[in-house]
Design a protein around this motif. Structure first.
Motif, PDB file in Angstrom:
ATOM      1  N   UNK A 153     -17.914 -54.235  23.776  1.00 53.90           N
ATOM      2  CA  UNK A 153     -18.789 -55.391  23.077  1.00 53.90           C
ATOM      3  C   UNK A 153     -19.716 -55.215  24.484  1.00 53.90           C
ATOM      4  N   UNK A 154     -20.461 -56.352  24.217  1.00 51.46           N
ATOM      5  CA  UNK A 154     -21.805 -56.652  25.117  1.00 51.46           C
ATOM      6  C   UNK A 154     -21.313 -57.937  26.565  1.00 51.46           C
ATOM      7  N   UNK A 155     -21.556 -57.148  27.789  1.00 53.45           N
ATOM      8  CA  UNK A 155     -20.845 -58.019  28.718  1.00 53.45           C
ATOM      9  C   UNK A 155     -21.121 -59.706  28.458  1.00 53.45           C
ATOM     10  N   UNK A 164     -14.069 -59.649  24.778  1.00 49.90           N
ATOM     11  CA  UNK A 164     -14.740 -60.353  23.813  1.00 49.90           C
ATOM     12  C   UNK A 164     -14.212 -61.734  23.117  1.00 49.90           C
ATOM     13  N   UNK A 165     -12.842 -61.798  23.244  1.00 52.17           N
ATOM     14  CA  UNK A 165     -12.242 -63.378  22.868  1.00 52.17           C
ATOM     15  C   UNK A 165     -12.383 -64.264  23.592  1.00 52.17           C
ATOM     16  N   UNK A 166     -13.384 -64.712  24.304  1.00 47.31           N
ATOM     17  CA  UNK A 166     -13.274 -65.839  25.278  1.00 47.31           C
ATOM     18  C   UNK A 166     -13.241 -66.918  24.204  1.00 47.31           C
ATOM     19  N   UNK A 167     -14.657 -66.586  23.728  1.00 50.57           N
ATOM     20  CA  UNK A 167     -15.313 -67.935  22.708  1.00 50.57           C
ATOM     21  C   UNK A 167     -15.171 -66.436  20.978  1.00 50.57           C
ATOM     22  N   UNK A 168     -14.500 -66.769  20.119  1.00 53.08           N
ATOM     23  CA  UNK A 168     -14.226 -66.108  19.002  1.00 53.08           C
ATOM     24  C   UNK A 168     -15.733 -66.599  17.533  1.00 53.08           C
ATOM     25  N   UNK A 169     -15.707 -67.632  17.951  1.00 54.54           N
ATOM     26  CA  UNK A 169     -17.322 -67.737  16.974  1.00 54.54           C
ATOM     27  C   UNK A 169     -18.397 -67.115  17.571  1.00 54.54           C
ATOM     28  N   UNK A 202      -7.495 -60.444  17.502  1.00 57.44           N
ATOM     29  CA  UNK A 202      -6.585 -61.651  17.243  1.00 57.44           C
ATOM     30  C   UNK A 202      -6.470 -61.557  15.965  1.00 57.44           C
ATOM     31  N   UNK A 203      -5.740 -62.633  15.766  1.00 61.81           N
ATOM     32  CA  UNK A 203      -5.628 -62.607  14.563  1.00 61.81           C
ATOM     33  C   UNK A 203      -6.666 -63.717  13.903  1.00 61.81           C
ATOM     34  N   UNK A 204      -6.522 -65.116  15.130  1.00 63.71           N
ATOM     35  CA  UNK A 204      -7.291 -65.912  15.148  1.00 63.71           C
ATOM     36  C   UNK A 204      -9.090 -65.731  14.907  1.00 63.71           C
ATOM     37  N   UNK A 205      -9.381 -64.663  15.913  1.00 63.03           N
ATOM     38  CA  UNK A 205     -10.541 -63.841  15.672  1.00 63.03           C
ATOM     39  C   UNK A 205     -11.232 -63.349  13.951  1.00 63.03           C
TER      40      UNK A 205
END
Length: 217
Positions: A153-155, A164-169, A202-205
């Motif tokens: 994923x892009x940085x 990449x799961x810092x901001x799921x949206x 990540x389940x929430x993602x």
């Protein structure tokens, strides 16, 4: 009487084959018995206990950073011949499934595939060669299944963290824009989307991404 003679004949055949093969043959006796003593006639399918998994087909992967990068630059007619052998039904490999990398601007084993979004406000759905490859596959087999999968994923999605799961949206939006772009600019319907190649999920993602896909498509 005829059944007894047939049984004796089958037993003699098993003994002869076992003797010829030595110890390996003795280990294979149960398999030989199953083959020789099985009743003839039609093969009966029984789904009374429920159905098993369905065979989805044989697939190929274009990912891991440039594993098929050179193909687009092959001269004709060799490039088209290779594509025919890969995707044309009942001819060559006859692939049913094509999984491609969703480029993420990261080194993913053999090279780096460009992202469709180098930064938040950037969108370009003509970078790289995966779009071309998917269209060539569809041209030869309109029913081929297409799958997209991020290897990296892009940085900027990590907001300073290599994750990449810092901001799921935001990450879900990034992936969904790739799906929408495939349809809008290349008329490609993506059948499945993977989470992250060989990395933790990540389940929430997954839930956020599924909801956004349902809303946008």
């Amino acid at each position: 009487m005829a059944e007894m003679l047939l049984s004796a004949s089958q037993q003699r055949r098993v003994k002869a084959m076992t003797a010829a093969m030595g110890s390996a043959g003795r280990a294979a006796v149960p398999l030989l018995l199953c083959a020789l003593l099985a009743p003839g006639g039609a093969y009966v399918l029984d789904d009374s206990d429920g159905l098993g998994r369905e065979f989805d087909g044989i697939g190929g992967v274009s990912g891991g950073g440039a594993t098929s990068r050179l193909l687009v630059n092959y001269p004709e007619p060799y490039r088209s011949q290779i594509l025919d052998y890969l995707f044309k039904p009942n001819f060559g490999a006859s692939l049913h499934i094509l999984k491609v990398e969703i480029g993420g601007d990261g080194q993913t084993t053999d090279g780096t595939e460009p992202s469709h979004m180098h930064y938040a406000l950037d969108e370009n759905y003509f970078r790289g060669y995966e779009w071309w490859l998917m269209k060539e596959a569809k041209k030869r087999n309109p029913n081929i299944t297409l799958i997209g999968l991020p290897w990296s994923f892009p940085g900027w999605l990590g907001k300073g963290f290599n994750w990449p799961y810092v901001n799921l949206q935001l990450t879900a939006y990034y992936v969904v824009t790739w799906i929408v772009g495939a349809k809008r600019y290349h008329d490609l319907d993506i059948d499945y989307i993977g989470i992250w190649n060989e990395r933790s999920y990540n389940v929430n993602y997954i839930k956020v991404c599924t909801t956004l896909i349902s809303f946008c498509l």
